[in-house]
Design an enzyme around this catalytic site. Structure first.
Site, PDB file in Angstrom:
ATOM      1  N   ARG A 161       8.964   2.112  -3.625  1.00 40.85           N
ATOM      2  CA  ARG A 161       8.652   0.687  -3.844  1.00 40.85           C
ATOM      3  C   ARG A 161       9.931  -0.123  -4.019  1.00 40.85           C
ATOM      4  NH1 ARG A 161       5.207   1.518  -7.124  1.00 40.85           N
ATOM      5  NH2 ARG A 161       3.565   1.579  -5.563  1.00 40.85           N
TER       6      ARG A 161
ATOM      7  N   ASP B 241       0.872  -1.176   0.000  1.00 39.84           N
ATOM      8  CA  ASP B 241       0.000   0.000   0.000  1.00 39.84           C
ATOM      9  C   ASP B 241       0.906   1.222   0.000  1.00 39.84           C
ATOM     10  OD1 ASP B 241      -2.772   0.682  -0.211  1.00 39.84           O
ATOM     11  OD2 ASP B 241      -2.539   1.764   1.675  1.00 39.84           O
TER      12      ASP B 241
END
Ligand code: ITT
Length: 190
Positions: free
Chosen positions: A177, A68
């Site tokens: 990420r 997330d």
């Protein structure tokens, strides 16, 4: 090693696949027959990452992880944050989200922001979380067409261009990420 990545976002899938390399076989939600949107009702990125991973584990018993991610803008008290996907509309309308962000920052001198990714991993029924952060600033107009989401507006610290002006490799090397997945790999290999 086979592991399910609980995402419906094709951009995330290709970024994570590139960082994980060949030692892990990423299995998609579609491949295990989960086609519905997993509810993201948590109040934080940590909660939503956990909800997504648990949704898959409870239905399949398979090792899995979920990401997330949120864009946290200083002058907006951390918004859009956990609401990054639905900032401007109900759907994942990247263009509308970027327009709204530019509008909200009009006239503001402080354009500092960060992307934060939380990954929840469930392996053998045990859950662990890792995080990746990249700091930067929000540009005054969109540039570039690589990547997705807020990438055309985000200039990472130390660079003169947005994430959307970088190759996938360049973004992955410094992104939220990319960093979170590097931590994930340490846990998986550790
Ligand atoms: P899944 O939940 O299926 O993984 P999602 O797109 O809903 O996919 P998130 O809730 O984690 O994913 O992401 C929220 C939003 O944040 C996403 O829709 C994008 O607008 C933005 N976002 C996430 N990662 C990003 C990145 O690397 N670059 C730019 N924007 C990003």
């Amino acid at each position: 090693m086979k592991i399910v990545f609980a995402t419906n976002n094709a951009h995330k899938l290709s970024e994570v696949r590139a960082v994980l390399g060949d030692s892990f076989e990423l299995v998609t939600l579609r491949q295990i027959g989960i086609t519905e949107d997993i509810p993201e009702t948590g109040a934080t990125l940590d909660e939503n990452a956990s909800l997504k991973a648990r949704y898959v584990y409870e239905r399949t018993g398979l090792d899995c992880f979920a990401d997330d991610t949120g864009l946290e803008v200083e002058a907006l008290n951390g918004a859009p944050g956990v609401h990054s996907a639905r900032y401007a509309t109900d759907g994942h309308d990247f263009a509308a989200n970027n327009r709204k962000l530019l509008h909200e920052l009009e006239g503001k001198e402080n354009r500092r922001a960060r992307f934060r990714t939380v990954i929840s991993l469930i392996r053998g029924g045990v859950e662990q979380q890792v995080e990746g952060i990249v700091n930067g600033t929000i540009a005054t107009e969109e540039s570039g067409c690589e990547g997705f989401g807020y990438d055309p507006l985000f200039i990472p610290d130390g660079k003169a261009v947005t994430f959307a002006e970088m190759t996938a490799e360049e973004k992955n090397a410094i992104s939220h990420r990319g960093r979170a997945v590097a931590e994930l790999v340490k846990v998986l290999k550790g």
